[in-house]
Design an enzyme around this catalytic site. Structure first.
Site, short mmCIF file in Angstrom:
data_model
loop_
_atom_site.label_atom_id
_atom_site.label_comp_id
_atom_site.label_asym_id
_atom_site.label_seq_id
_atom_site.Cartn_x
_atom_site.Cartn_y
_atom_site.Cartn_z
N TYR A 157 -15.31 -2.83 -13.09
CA TYR A 157 -14.30 -3.61 -12.36
C TYR A 157 -13.21 -4.15 -13.28
CZ TYR A 157 -12.97 -6.06 -8.07
OH TYR A 157 -12.31 -6.50 -6.95
N LYS A 164 -9.47 -11.35 -9.77
CA LYS A 164 -10.16 -12.01 -8.65
C LYS A 164 -10.55 -13.45 -9.01
CE LYS A 164 -10.13 -8.72 -5.54
NZ LYS A 164 -9.10 -8.77 -4.48
P1 NAD Z 1 -7.16 -0.61 0.66
O1 NAD Z 1 -6.72 0.39 -0.33
O2 NAD Z 1 -7.42 -0.14 2.03
O3 NAD Z 1 -6.17 -1.86 0.71
C1 NAD Z 1 -5.45 -2.32 -0.41
C2 NAD Z 1 -4.06 -2.67 0.10
O4 NAD Z 1 -3.28 -3.28 -0.94
C3 NAD Z 1 -3.28 -1.44 0.58
O5 NAD Z 1 -2.88 -1.61 1.91
C4 NAD Z 1 -2.07 -1.40 -0.33
O6 NAD Z 1 -0.88 -0.92 0.29
C5 NAD Z 1 -1.94 -2.88 -0.69
N1 NAD Z 1 -1.06 -3.07 -1.85
C6 NAD Z 1 -1.27 -2.73 -3.15
N2 NAD Z 1 -0.17 -3.02 -3.89
C7 NAD Z 1 0.74 -3.59 -3.04
C8 NAD Z 1 2.05 -4.11 -3.19
N3 NAD Z 1 2.70 -4.10 -4.37
N4 NAD Z 1 2.68 -4.63 -2.09
C9 NAD Z 1 2.07 -4.64 -0.89
N5 NAD Z 1 0.82 -4.15 -0.68
C10 NAD Z 1 0.17 -3.63 -1.73
O7 NAD Z 1 -8.51 -1.26 0.03
P2 NAD Z 1 -9.44 -2.48 0.46
O8 NAD Z 1 -10.70 -2.26 -0.30
O9 NAD Z 1 -9.48 -2.62 1.92
O10 NAD Z 1 -8.72 -3.73 -0.20
C11 NAD Z 1 -8.34 -4.90 0.51
C12 NAD Z 1 -8.75 -6.14 -0.27
O11 NAD Z 1 -10.17 -6.26 -0.23
C13 NAD Z 1 -8.36 -6.11 -1.75
O12 NAD Z 1 -7.96 -7.40 -2.15
C14 NAD Z 1 -9.67 -5.74 -2.42
O13 NAD Z 1 -9.74 -6.15 -3.77
C15 NAD Z 1 -10.62 -6.53 -1.55
N6 NAD Z 1 -12.04 -6.16 -1.66
C16 NAD Z 1 -12.42 -4.87 -1.54
C17 NAD Z 1 -13.76 -4.53 -1.65
C18 NAD Z 1 -14.21 -3.10 -1.53
O14 NAD Z 1 -15.35 -2.80 -1.93
N7 NAD Z 1 -13.42 -2.20 -0.97
C19 NAD Z 1 -14.72 -5.53 -1.90
C20 NAD Z 1 -14.29 -6.85 -2.01
C21 NAD Z 1 -12.94 -7.15 -1.90
#
Ligand code: NAD
Length: 257
Positions: A157, A164
């Site tokens: 990570y 985070k």
């Molecule tokens: P995802 O790829 O579907 O979503 C990430 C989003 O961030 C995308 O829509 C992307 O367009 C947006 N993004 C990135 N750079 C950007 C910018 N400059 N301007 C505007 N938007 C931007 O993936 P996800 O896993 O659904 O991620 C959503 C959140 O959940 C994130 O904060 C991620 O860290 C968090 N998260 C994910 C997980 C996991 O296992 N997938 C676990 C815990 C937390």
């Protein structure tokens, strides 16, 4: 459950496709009666998101906002104010790190890569909250998404763990600033979900397997699990909860040996 968010305008950022955590939240908010407003990073993404929203039987507005542009953020909230008047909730589900900073050792993180990950994944919450509060005259709820890589070392990570940690501490400080305006802010620390962003993390399948094996509930979490908790945090059910990091991870974070 059907009317928990009735007549509430909820801005949801970070929907990239149907696997996005933010899309799971959008579906749950819609089910709870909320008006969904979506944003994508580019025109193409916003158009795709609009198509996706048509599957909900009540297509919603989708806007473009690249979180690295102050003008873009200001314009987004002006457009929302002009069309909806006010906002009751906002979901921040945005994170990004450069691919090279998710490989190799953490100690090799570049200055530019560190700044990029922190700007997109943590500062963006502050920037969005500063605009959102201006159109939340009756108070509101802000929600962000974090991961346990802020608390413990998950070797793959890397810089995202540090981003985070900054995001979570920002939740505490923003809660202190916004509480007097009746604006609450919380984070969901979600278990691993296979999304586009997750593809950037090496050995992600091993992380999924480990949670399934060791978590008290013996399973991984779904978009629906996270969406339902989001509805709780965006609704009056959580009226005295702010500055909280709530784990939705089948209990994995509580396990030692
Ligand atoms: P995802 O790829 O579907 O979503 C990430 C989003 O961030 C995308 O829509 C992307 O367009 C947006 N993004 C990135 N750079 C950007 C910018 N400059 N301007 C505007 N938007 C931007 O993936 P996800 O896993 O659904 O991620 C959503 C959140 O959940 C994130 O904060 C991620 O860290 C968090 N998260 C994910 C997980 C996991 O296992 N997938 C676990 C815990 C937390």
């Amino acid at each position: 459950m059907d009317s928990l968010l009735k007549k509430r305008n909820i801005l949801i950022t970070g929907v990239r496709n149907k696997w996005s955590i933010a899309w799971g939240i959008a579906e749950a908010v819609h089910k709870a009666g909320g008006n969904i407003i979506l944003t994508g990073q580019t025109e193409r993404e916003a158009a795709e998101i609009h198509k996706l929203s048509e599957t909900l039987n009540s297509p919603c507005s989708s806007y473009v906002c690249d979180i690295t542009s102050d003008t873009g953020i200001r314009n987004l909230f002006e457009e929302i104010r002009d069309k909806y008047g006010e906002l009751h909730g906002m979901v921040h589900a945005i994170a990004h790190a450069k691919a090279e900073d998710l490989k190799g050792d953490f100690i090799d993180t570049s200055r530019e890569g560190f700044a990029h990950a922190l700007e997109v994944s943590a500062f963006s919450l502050i920037a969005l909250s500063a605009e959102a509060r201006k159109i939340m005259p009756e108070g509101g709820c802000i929600l962000t998404l974090t991961y346990m890589g802020s608390e413990k070392v998950f070797r793959d990570y890397k810089v995202m763990g540090v981003a985070k940690a900054a995001l979570e501490t920002s939740v505490y400080y923003l809660a202190a600033d916004l509480g007097k305006e009746g604006v609450r802010i919380n984070a969901i620390s979600a278990g691993p979900v296979k999304t586009m962003a997750a593809r950037g993390i090496s050995n992600f399948n091993t992380i999924l397997d480990t949670v399934r094996e060791r978590a008290p509930l013996g399973r991984n979490v779904s978009q629906e699990d996270i969406g339902n908790t989001a509805v709780y945090l965006l609704s009056d059910l959580s009226s005295a909860v702010t500055g909280e990091i709530l784990h939705v991870d089948s209990g994995f974070n509580k396990m030692g040996m």
